[in-house]
Design a protein around this motif. Structure first.
Motif, short mmCIF file in Angstrom:
data_model
loop_
_atom_site.label_atom_id
_atom_site.label_comp_id
_atom_site.label_asym_id
_atom_site.label_seq_id
_atom_site.Cartn_x
_atom_site.Cartn_y
_atom_site.Cartn_z
N HIS B 6 0.72 -3.24 -7.70
CA HIS B 6 1.80 -3.27 -6.34
C HIS B 6 2.97 -3.03 -7.00
CE1 HIS B 6 3.57 -6.90 -6.64
NE2 HIS B 6 2.89 -7.36 -7.52
N ASP B 7 3.72 -2.48 -5.94
CA ASP B 7 5.23 -2.26 -6.19
C ASP B 7 6.12 -3.34 -5.26
OD1 ASP B 7 5.01 -1.11 -3.90
OD2 ASP B 7 5.58 0.70 -4.28
N LEU B 8 5.65 -4.18 -4.89
CA LEU B 8 6.44 -5.08 -4.17
C LEU B 8 7.26 -6.11 -5.04
CD1 LEU B 8 3.64 -6.04 -1.41
CD2 LEU B 8 5.52 -4.46 -1.10
N ASP B 9 8.45 -6.74 -4.30
CA ASP B 9 9.17 -7.70 -5.11
C ASP B 9 8.39 -8.99 -4.95
OD1 ASP B 9 11.37 -7.74 -2.68
OD2 ASP B 9 10.35 -9.60 -3.28
N ASN B 10 8.40 -9.57 -6.30
CA ASN B 10 7.74 -10.76 -6.25
C ASN B 10 7.72 -11.74 -5.02
OD1 ASN B 10 6.20 -10.07 -8.43
ND2 ASN B 10 7.94 -10.64 -9.97
N GLY B 11 8.94 -12.18 -4.70
CA GLY B 11 8.88 -13.05 -3.47
C GLY B 11 8.01 -12.59 -2.28
N LEU B 12 8.20 -11.21 -1.95
CA LEU B 12 7.46 -10.66 -0.82
C LEU B 12 5.99 -10.77 -1.05
CD1 LEU B 12 7.28 -9.31 1.91
CD2 LEU B 12 7.51 -7.33 0.74
N PHE B 13 5.51 -10.35 -2.50
CA PHE B 13 4.22 -10.28 -2.86
C PHE B 13 3.68 -11.76 -2.59
CE2 PHE B 13 0.70 -10.72 -5.85
CZ PHE B 13 -0.20 -9.72 -5.69
N ASP B 66 -14.09 -4.78 -10.51
CA ASP B 66 -14.98 -4.41 -9.58
C ASP B 66 -14.08 -3.65 -8.41
OD1 ASP B 66 -17.52 -5.64 -10.48
OD2 ASP B 66 -16.20 -7.68 -10.35
N ASN B 67 -12.96 -3.98 -8.09
CA ASN B 67 -12.22 -3.53 -7.01
C ASN B 67 -10.97 -3.22 -7.46
OD1 ASN B 67 -14.24 -3.78 -4.64
ND2 ASN B 67 -14.12 -5.84 -5.40
N ILE B 68 -10.36 -2.10 -7.47
CA ILE B 68 -8.86 -1.74 -7.69
C ILE B 68 -8.27 -1.65 -6.09
CG2 ILE B 68 -7.43 -0.18 -8.61
CD1 ILE B 68 -9.56 1.48 -10.10
N ILE B 69 -7.32 -2.63 -5.90
CA ILE B 69 -6.47 -2.52 -4.94
C ILE B 69 -5.08 -2.08 -5.13
CG2 ILE B 69 -5.48 -4.19 -3.02
CD1 ILE B 69 -8.03 -6.03 -4.01
N ILE B 70 -4.64 -0.95 -4.56
CA ILE B 70 -3.35 -0.39 -5.14
C ILE B 70 -2.40 -0.44 -3.70
CG2 ILE B 70 -2.04 1.71 -5.36
CD1 ILE B 70 -4.41 2.66 -7.28
N ILE B 71 -1.25 -1.22 -3.84
CA ILE B 71 -0.46 -1.23 -2.81
C ILE B 71 0.95 -0.55 -3.28
CG2 ILE B 71 1.24 -3.08 -1.50
CD1 ILE B 71 -1.44 -5.03 -1.89
N SER B 72 1.27 0.61 -2.47
CA SER B 72 2.49 1.19 -2.87
C SER B 72 3.04 1.90 -1.71
CB SER B 72 1.84 2.35 -3.82
OG SER B 72 3.01 3.22 -4.04
N ARG B 73 4.42 1.95 -1.84
CA ARG B 73 5.21 2.84 -0.90
C ARG B 73 4.88 4.30 -1.23
NH1 ARG B 73 9.74 2.82 1.96
NH2 ARG B 73 10.42 0.70 1.06
N CYS B 74 4.65 4.94 -0.09
CA CYS B 74 4.14 6.31 0.28
C CYS B 74 5.32 7.44 -0.38
CB CYS B 74 3.72 6.59 1.29
SG CYS B 74 2.62 8.27 1.27
N CYS B 75 5.16 8.08 -1.25
CA CYS B 75 6.48 8.92 -1.51
C CYS B 75 5.83 10.19 -1.97
CB CYS B 75 7.05 8.53 -2.94
SG CYS B 75 7.66 6.89 -3.20
N TYR B 76 6.38 11.01 -0.74
CA TYR B 76 5.96 12.62 -1.01
C TYR B 76 4.26 12.85 -0.75
CZ TYR B 76 10.60 12.22 -2.84
OH TYR B 76 11.92 11.88 -2.97
N PHE B 154 -2.76 3.39 5.94
CA PHE B 154 -1.25 3.29 5.97
C PHE B 154 -0.63 2.45 6.81
CE2 PHE B 154 -3.26 7.72 4.97
CZ PHE B 154 -2.07 8.18 4.01
N TYR B 155 0.68 2.05 6.52
CA TYR B 155 1.16 0.97 7.24
C TYR B 155 2.46 1.31 7.17
CZ TYR B 155 -2.93 -1.65 6.52
OH TYR B 155 -4.52 -1.87 6.49
N LYS B 156 3.32 0.87 8.59
CA LYS B 156 4.58 1.21 8.64
C LYS B 156 5.67 0.45 7.74
CE LYS B 156 5.42 3.86 12.50
NZ LYS B 156 4.03 4.32 12.92
N SER B 157 5.30 -0.87 7.50
CA SER B 157 5.96 -1.55 6.41
C SER B 157 5.35 -2.45 5.65
CB SER B 157 7.12 -2.60 7.13
OG SER B 157 6.51 -3.75 7.76
N SER B 158 5.66 -2.95 4.45
CA SER B 158 4.73 -3.82 3.49
C SER B 158 4.42 -5.11 4.29
CB SER B 158 5.66 -4.01 2.57
OG SER B 158 6.94 -4.29 2.57
N GLU B 159 5.30 -5.52 5.05
CA GLU B 159 5.00 -6.73 5.96
C GLU B 159 3.94 -6.69 6.84
OE1 GLU B 159 8.12 -5.77 5.60
OE2 GLU B 159 9.27 -7.50 4.71
N GLU B 160 3.72 -5.63 7.12
CA GLU B 160 2.41 -5.34 8.28
C GLU B 160 1.19 -5.66 7.27
OE1 GLU B 160 1.89 -1.54 10.03
OE2 GLU B 160 3.72 -1.83 11.31
#
Lengths: 206, 168
Positions: B6-13, B66-76, B154-160
């Motif tokens: 993931h690319d979130l800051d640790n507090g939010l994560f 077993d499961n790869i979970i990727i959380i990322s801002r969508c860039c282009y 897809f989500y509008k914000s990481s909080e979602e």
């Protein structure tokens, strides 16, 4: 007319993107061309000022895991944030990949188009080249001939569009060479390179 | 094992996700180096990257997942630079040799075990075109990383993302 070429290869020495830029430059040499290797140098404000004056930006880079390599992505985001280019600035790109089929570059090309929209610039054309790792072995064969026939033709076409700042259909090319032969040669080359590092063929499967 | 990149800051994560012993988390500590295209992970130290920055063991980590979970801002229509950097540094998961699948060449797998891939993109202004590109990207990863199944959301914000990430 000023044309800026951005070499997005991470390799410090000779690299395929550099080879392709060199050929492209030879075709458009009546224009002023600046080449920047973004992995080698951190661009100064002055260099960005120079870049702003260009009518076309040409990005040449290798495909990394189906998309734009992360270091080039960082650079593109920086360019977008700077918001300095005229909206008529044309964007072209030449992507090469390690698989045989040039078509496999199409996602990186879509990403470049999305960047072009986000940055508010004008899309020109893309060339996607397969079997990029063959290029160092074909140094003595001119572009447009033998295995380099399709690559040469595609670069010639994009060069003509760059010279006249026109847009064109994206071109995806594979080498003029049998795929099974390329595959066999690939296996041999990996094994030879491993041997140079003191490894046996079986070690590669560790 | 489950793997989260993931690319979130640790507090939010921490606010958004509960992690367990079974979850390997890869986050941005600022030290990651870019792949230098040396192929060392294939022909010098097979299965392991030669750069020593703590992100050099991705192949082995993926082989146990077993499961790869990727959380990322969508860039282009792709990942953010950090997440893409991790992916770029993961090719030791594969062998340098080629196979043909659906009449296209791809790398042969190094490991027998296969995993599932779920990608959660977030971003306020993801365009329709970027969504199409992102779907194509994950689909291509599905083939190239030899995964058993893949999906994209897809989500509008990481909080979602709170409560949205399903871990089997």
């Amino acid at each position: 007319m000023k044309i800026t070429m951005i070499n997005g290869s991470p390799k410090p020495g000779e690299n395929n993107s550099g080879t392709l830029i060199k050929y492209l430059t030879s075709l458009i040499n009546e224009n002023e061309t600046d080449v920047y290797n973004i992995s080698k140098l951190k661009l100064s404000d002055m260099q960005f000022e120079e870049m702003k004056k260009s009518s076309a930006l040409v990005f040449a880079f290798p495909l990394y895991v189906d998309g734009i390599p992360s270091h080039l992505l960082r650079f593109l985001m920086r360019l977008e944030r700077m918001d300095v280019f005229d909206k008529n600035t044309m964007v072209y790109c030449i992507v090469n990949n390690g698989f045989f089929e040039g078509k496999q570059n199409h996602i990186a090309v879509s990403q470049m188009k999305n960047w072009c929209i986000a940055a508010g610039l004008t899309w020109g054309q893309a060339v996607g080249i397969g079997a990029g790792e063959m290029l160092p072995f074909l140094k003595n064969i001119p572009f447009g001939y033998g295995p380099n026939k399709n690559t040469g033709k595609a670069i010639n076409e994009i060069a003509n569009n760059i010279k006249t700042l026109k847009s064109g259909d994206d071109l995806f090319v594979s080498p003029n060479w049998p795929r099974f032969l390329w595959k066999m040669q690939g296996t041999r080359i990996w094994n030879m390179r491993a041997k140079k590092n003191g490894l046996r063929e079986t070690d590669l499967y560790n | 094992m489950n793997l989260m990149i993931h690319d979130l800051d640790n507090g939010l994560f921490k606010k958004l996700f509960k992690t367990s012993k079974d979850m390997h988390v890869i986050s941005n500590d600022g030290s990651i180096q870019r792949c230098i295209g040396c192929f060392g992970c294939w022909i010098k130290t097979p299965g392991k990257c030669v750069l020593k920055d703590g992100y050099n063991n991705m192949g082995e980590i993926l082989s146990k997942t077993d499961n790869i979970i990727i959380i990322s801002r969508c860039c282009y229509g792709g990942y953010s630079p950090f997440v893409k950097n991790v992916i770029d540094r993961s090719i030791s998961y594969l062998l340098p040799f080629f196979k043909t699948k659906n009449n296209e060449t791809h790398h042969k797998p190094r490991y027998k075990k296969r995993c599932a891939l779920s990608v959660y993109f977030y971003g306020e202004h993801i365009t329709r075109q970027e969504m199409d590109t992102a779907r194509d990207l994950v689909k291509a990863h599905g083939v190239n990383f030899n995964v058993s199944e893949w999906n994209v959301a897809f989500y509008k914000s990481s909080e979602e993302l709170l409560g949205e990430v399903k871990i089997k």
